[in-house]
Design a protein around this motif. Sequence first.
Motif: not given
Length: 133
Positions: A18-31
């Motif tokens: 969940x953390x990894x998915x959340x982090x990936x999603x957050x990075x994607x949105x951030x980028x």
Amino acid sequence: ADMFEGIVMAEERFHGEGYQEGYAEGSHVGIAEGRRYGSLHGAKIGSEVGSYLGFALTWHCLLQKGTDEKNSKKIRALDSLIGMIQKFPYEDPTYDQLQEDLEKIRGKFKQVCSMLNIQSDFRIAAERSSLTF
């Protein structure tokens, strides 16, 4: 104990995933956000600096027709502004003196406007109208 351990491990695994998915999603949105902000900011600076260059080149052309001493002073100021704009590293977003150089260009633009007896705040009206979508 094995079953209990399985539940604990599963919870940890899901937490990690969940953390990894959340982090990936957050990075994607951030980028995506960063890119959008960068594009908008870059476009604003580009159109501002571009308008100064068009202004300076036009006036340079107009003043070269005359030959009096006042004109050569104005032409030198315009040359200086054009030179500053041509040296401006618009293709390098990591350039750390971008803000200072932009301020110097704005200052030189105001000085040129004052020499030409033109109100330098005409840019603000143009900027305000371009921001309404």
